[in-house]
Design a protein around this motif. Structure first.
Motif, PDB file in Angstrom:
ATOM      1  N   SER A 512       0.823  -1.218   0.000  1.00 29.05           N
ATOM      2  CA  SER A 512       0.000   0.000   0.000  1.00 29.05           C
ATOM      3  C   SER A 512       0.852   1.260   0.000  1.00 29.05           C
ATOM      4  O   SER A 512       0.532   2.252  -0.660  1.00 29.05           O
ATOM      5  CB  SER A 512      -0.956  -0.005   1.197  1.00 29.05           C
ATOM      6  OG  SER A 512      -0.220  -0.078   2.411  1.00 29.05           O
ATOM      7  N   THR A 513       1.953   1.213   0.710  1.00 27.35           N
ATOM      8  CA  THR A 513       2.837   2.386   0.744  1.00 27.35           C
ATOM      9  C   THR A 513       3.457   2.634  -0.616  1.00 27.35           C
ATOM     10  O   THR A 513       3.509   3.767  -1.100  1.00 27.35           O
ATOM     11  CB  THR A 513       3.925   2.189   1.806  1.00 27.35           C
ATOM     12  OG1 THR A 513       3.314   1.964   3.079  1.00 27.35           O
ATOM     13  CG2 THR A 513       4.806   3.417   1.889  1.00 27.35           C
ATOM     14  N   ASP A 514       3.931   1.538  -1.249  1.00 26.40           N
ATOM     15  CA  ASP A 514       4.513   1.678  -2.579  1.00 26.40           C
ATOM     16  C   ASP A 514       3.471   2.129  -3.606  1.00 26.40           C
ATOM     17  O   ASP A 514       3.773   2.898  -4.532  1.00 26.40           O
ATOM     18  CB  ASP A 514       5.129   0.354  -3.027  1.00 26.40           C
ATOM     19  CG  ASP A 514       6.300  -0.047  -2.129  1.00 26.40           C
ATOM     20  OD1 ASP A 514       6.896   0.878  -1.512  1.00 26.40           O
ATOM     21  OD2 ASP A 514       6.597  -1.244  -2.051  1.00 26.40           O
TER      22      ASP A 514
END
Length: 581
Positions: A512-514
């Motif tokens: 999700s961060t990427d």
């Protein structure tokens, strides 16, 4: 009135008009106060002046009557009068005539002593005759008979009698017993002469003056307004004061002067006294009305000459402010506003030219960026293909190398042909399938794909080389990172006039961060990430269709990744379809 009400709503007109009112209202208030004070001052002055004149006339009349009475008393003591009594035997001779002439000459002295005396008389009761200063010896008249009767009945030595024309003052001489009247001496005061004197008091015919005998209530006047004179006298008797008395809806300023016998009353219409003030007020009202009309006309001129051109300029500037450059101001006058309008139109023309130049420069920049993006796509894909061919040749797979070369030839023939920037969706899908076939040669049994395409959408025009970078991303960042067979689904559909092209894979997806970081990089106008293909497609779509269109990236549930293209759906015309077919 619409021509006046419409500009009243405008600020400039309203300010100018209110400015005039701010100046006029205090002047009007001051003038009204001055007029009010002046009217009261004039009324008071008129009252004082009238009272002074009345008092003077009353004192003069009283003095005249006093002098007449004194002379009458002196004449009554004249020795010739008893002699006349001795001749009351009806004998007519020279001595009686001579005596009558002497007495008559003395009576004329009294007659000429005052302008008000109309006659001096001597009544001889025994012979029922009278000796008059004007007519001589004659038979006793009815009026003097009444005078004699008053002396006989009342026994007064001094009497005053008023009839319709005269005021009679008389004195009687009796014998020692007091019962027998020897003779009566008297004077007649002419009411007409008193009225004429009172009229001389009314120089400008504004005042009405009349005399009232306090004992009998007899009014001595010119008889033109008896009812009003009587009402004024009754009110003054009731209130015992002077001031303002209202009669027949008109206010009168009333003054009086009294002595022991008479009351002299003068009254004048209050409006007549302060007529100069009313005239001044009317002139001022006319002036104020003229100033108000002038202010309205002047404000209207200001509205037409200043506010309307200024309002037109402001409205046009607001049109320019919201982006409408196709405006201009019509020049009707060669004045200051005409010069401003001319310079404004010139400025708008310059702005239009500058905007046109900026737009052309921007289009040229975008076209250069598109060419650069396409040049970045083609070498990147070619590098990957050569790398695959190198591996297959290294492995001795000549048949596959031949197939790869054919696929590459078909692919680049399509890319390099002289075609417009947009292609049919079916052609984009065709060379994307060619690309997938090349990649299947690389991944052997680990790659499969499915096409879900609405046949009605195959002829829709789309930008070229927008689908292959998405498939390439699914391969590199999805299929290659898992140890199981990979599958790619290409779905083309429409929703509410929007064309949706979605590429899904069953790979591992993204953290999700990427994913958030990648989405943020796509929205930046310059590429600083390794995902050159996705960024190129995203910004090509934005340049072509607008900022609301482009790529949407998201993870699939339970696994895999999805890249979705959204762009406006435009169906080709029948003529375009016939040309394609």
């Amino acid at each position: 009135m619409s021509w006046l009400l419409s500009p009243l709503r405008m600020r400039v007109f309203r300010k100018v008009f209110i400015g005039f009112l701010v100046v006029l209202l205090p002047l009007t208030a001051i003038n009204s106060a001055v007029l009010w004070i002046s009217s009261h001052a004039m009324a008071s002055q008129a009252q004082a002046s009238t009272h002074s004149k009345l008092q003077f006339f009353m004192d003069y009349l009283q003095e005249e009557l006093r002098n007449v009475n004194q002379m009458l008393v002196a004449l009554s003591n004249d020795p010739d009068l008893p002699s006349a009594y001795l001749y009351q035997e009806g004998v007519f001779d020279y001595e009686l005539v001579h005596l009558s002439a002497q007495i008559q000459s003395k009576m004329k002295i009294v007659l000429y002593s005052s302008d008000y005396v109309s006659d001096v008389f001597l009544i001889l009761p025994e012979i029922r005759e009278q000796l008059s200063a004007g007519e001589g010896l004659r038979e006793l008249s009815d009026s003097l008979s009444k005078v004699l009767s008053r002396h006989t009945e009342q026994g007064n030595q001094i009497a005053r009698y008023i009839d319709d024309q005269t005021i009679t003052y008389s004195t009687s001489v009796t014998d020692g017993s007091g019962d027998n009247i020897l003779y009566v001496l008297g004077t007649e005061i002419s009411q007409q002469r008193i009225i004429e004197a009172m009229n001389r008091f009314n120089e400008n015919n504004q005042y009405h003056v009349f005399l009232v005998d306090d004992h009998t209530g007899k009014i001595i006047s010119n008889g033109t307004s008896v009812t009003r004179d009587k009402y004024m006298y009754e009110r003054m008797v009731q209130s015992d004061s002077t001031g303002v008395i209202s009669f027949d809806h008109t206010n009168y300023l009333v003054q009086r002067s009294t002595d022991e016998n008479f009351t002299l009353i003068s009254y004048v219409s209050e409006r007549d006294v302060i007529a100069p003030v009313f005239n001044m007020r009317n002139v001022f009202l006319l002036l104020v009305t003229s100033l108000v009309l002038f202010s309205i006309i002047y404000s209207r001129i200001v509205y037409n000459q200043i506010h309307k051109p200024l309002h037109r300029l402001v409205q046009t500037m607001r049109e320019v402010e919201i982006g409408n450059m196709n405006v201009s101001l019509q020049i009707h006058k060669e004045d200051e506003f005409g010069y401003v309008y001319k310079q404004f139109n010139k400025m708008i023309d310059q702005l239009r030219s500058l905007i046109q130049e900026v737009l052309e420069s921007k289009i040229q920049t975008q076209q250069a960026q598109l060419k650069q993006l396409q040049s970045q796509i083609n070498p990147h894909f070619l590098f990957n293909c050569f790398y695959i061919g190198y591996r297959m040749a290294k492995a001795g797979e000549s048949e596959n190398v031949a197939r790869l070369c054919k696929y590459l030839g078909d692919y680049f023939r399509f890319v390099t042909q002289q075609a417009p920037h947009e292609v049919m969706l079916r052609d984009e899908l065709k060379y994307t399938v060619t690309y997938l076939e090349i990649q299947k040669m690389r991944f052997t049994d680990r790659l499969s794909y499915t096409l879900n395409v609405d046949p009605e959408l195959e002829l829709v025009a789309v930008p070229g080389l927008i689908l292959q970078p998405l498939v390439e991303n699914a391969l590199l960042h999805g299929i290659e990172r898992v140890d199981r067979p990979g599958h790619i689904v290409i779905e083309v559909r429409q929703e509410n006039g929007i064309l949706i092209i979605e590429v899904e894979d069953n790979g591992s997806g993204m953290d999700s961060t990427d994913l958030m970081a990648l989405s943020g990089q796509l929205d930046k106008p310059t590429n600083v990430s390794d995902n050159c293909g996705l960024w190129n497609v995203h910004w090509r779509l934005k340049h072509r269709y607008g900022q609301q269109w482009g790529l949407v990236l998201q993870n699939r549930v339970p696994e895999g990744f999805s890249a979705c293209i959204t762009l406006p759906l435009v169906h080709p015309s029948q003529q375009e379809v016939d040309q394609i077919v």
